[in-house]
Write an enzyme that holds these catalytic residues in place. Structure first.
Site, PDB file in Angstrom:
ATOM      1  CG  MET A  74      -1.737  -1.209   1.494  1.00  0.00           C
ATOM      2  SD  MET A  74      -2.786  -1.677   0.134  1.00  0.00           S
ATOM      3  CE  MET A  74      -3.957  -0.358   0.160  1.00  0.00           C
ATOM      4  CB  CYS A 133       5.667  -0.607   7.072  1.00  0.00           C
ATOM      5  SG  CYS A 133       5.052  -0.592   5.367  1.00  0.00           S
TER       6      CYS A 133
HETATM    7  O1  RRO Z   1       0.933   0.492   4.100  1.00  0.00           O
HETATM    8  C1  RRO Z   1       1.573  -0.566   3.885  1.00  0.00           C
HETATM    9  O2  RRO Z   1       2.087  -0.818   2.774  1.00  0.00           O
HETATM   10  C2  RRO Z   1       1.805  -1.546   4.955  1.00  0.00           C
HETATM   11  C3  RRO Z   1       2.135  -1.225   6.247  1.00  0.00           C
HETATM   12 BR1  RRO Z   1       2.112   0.521   6.889  1.00  0.00          BR
HETATM   13  C4  RRO Z   1       2.480  -2.258   7.165  1.00  0.00           C
HETATM   14  O3  RRO Z   1       2.824  -2.070   8.339  1.00  0.00           O
HETATM   15  N1  RRO Z   1       2.465  -3.540   6.714  1.00  0.00           N
HETATM   16  C5  RRO Z   1       2.129  -3.839   5.454  1.00  0.00           C
HETATM   17  O4  RRO Z   1       2.119  -5.017   5.085  1.00  0.00           O
HETATM   18  N2  RRO Z   1       1.786  -2.847   4.583  1.00  0.00           N
END
Ligand code: RRO
Length: 312
Positions: A74, A133
């Protein structure tokens, strides 16, 4: 209480009606959606990860779904912690004093501390530091893979707030116990294990990664044995004193019970909520109660760590 079984548990002095928490990043964009998880049985919720400044996140595609799990990149999209104030107050109006934890991140230790302090001002019950993340350079893993940095980060956030501080660990490490101990030494009140596993999915026709970010984070059923192993390893260590919240691939009561027997005091659910909807919380609570009745447990606290050497 559900029938004869007491599902209540506690994290860092915060009472939870049951051990099921909505994990960060899934259906937690609005106060309404988080309150809906509570309406369907979640005992507490975690917000999406919030930073001082708003972030758009990565361009599509950001998700790749498989039977065994889901890969996301994301890219930490969020409206900024201050803009999230209305979501917290709408959650409070709908879900009363059900505990809500703010997941926070930053590009420096100061930014983390600042975001945590702003989140406390919005009235959340606790902070979940996201140092794990896998999806953006400079915004996650580099804060969560070094024991020294984890210690400094946790103690900076502890000094910035008066509410309990949780630290969310990455599985991308050769020694998760070392990271867990560093967070405990930094003053964390509890740990969350684990964030997604850094992976990649290639398109063999284009010979390129499918997600725009290249790498992504694996969640869902494939992550469960890794998450259970991490919780088991952390909770088996005699030096651990703080509670651990288990997360990764939970979609049934059996999954939740397995995590708790490995030592988790509560569990978070993300991908299963996305796939099945928030009614998964009701199903899992009911399944846990039936299991407890069948096996003669009266309090869910009896399950915590039951599979460990010194467990029951
Ligand atoms: O937003 C992301 O891409 C994301 C986050 Br913040 C996270 O802590 N873990 C993840 O798998 N995606």
């Amino acid at each position: 209480m559900e029938g004869q079984t007491d599902l209540s548990t506690e994290i860092a002095g915060i009472e939870l009606a049951n051990p099921l928490m909505l994990a960060s990043g899934i259906m937690d964009e609005t106060g309404h959606s988080m309150a809906n998880a509570v309406r369907h049985g979640a005992g507490s919720v975690v917000t999406k990860s919030l930073s001082m400044e708003p972030r758009e996140g990565h361009p599509n595609p950001v998700v790749y779904e498989m039977d065994i799990g889901m890969i996301n990149a994301m890219g930490l999209p969020n409206p900024g912690v201050e803009a999230y104030a209305e979501e917290i107050s709408s959650f409070r109006k709908k879900a009363g004093d059900t505990p809500i934890f703010a997941s926070i991140f930053g590009s420096s230790i100061d930014e983390y501390a600042h975001a945590a302090s702003k989140a406390e001002q919005l009235g959340v019950d606790g902070i979940e530091i996201n140092g794990s993340c896998p999806n953006a350079k400079g915004l996650g893993l580099q804060f969560g893979q070094s024991p020294g940095v984890i210690g400094d980060l946790v103690s900076a956030v502890r000094s910035a707030v008066t509410i309990p501080v949780l630290f969310k660990l990455t599985p991308v490490t050769d020694d998760i116990v070392k990271l867990a101990l560093a967070a405990q030494e930094g003053g964390a009140h509890a740990l969350v294990a684990i964030n997604t596993m850094k992976v990649i999915k290639l398109d063999i026709r284009t010979k390129r990664p499918i997600l725009t970010n290249g790498f992504g984070g694996l969640s869902g059923p494939a992550l469960k044995p890794i998450g259970v192993r991490c919780v088991y390893e952390i909770c088996s260590d005699e030096r651990m004193e703080i509670p651990v919240i288990g997360v990764g691939g939970i979609s049934t009561a059996e999954d939740a019970i397995e995590y708790m027997m490995a030592g988790a005091s509560a569990v978070q659910i993300g991908t299963a909520v996305r796939w099945q909807g928030p009614s998964v919380f009701e199903e899992i609570n009911e399944g846990i109660s039936s299991f407890m009745e069948e096996m003669g447990y009266s309090s869910i606290k009896e399950l915590i760590g039951a599979a460990l050497e010194d467990g029951e």
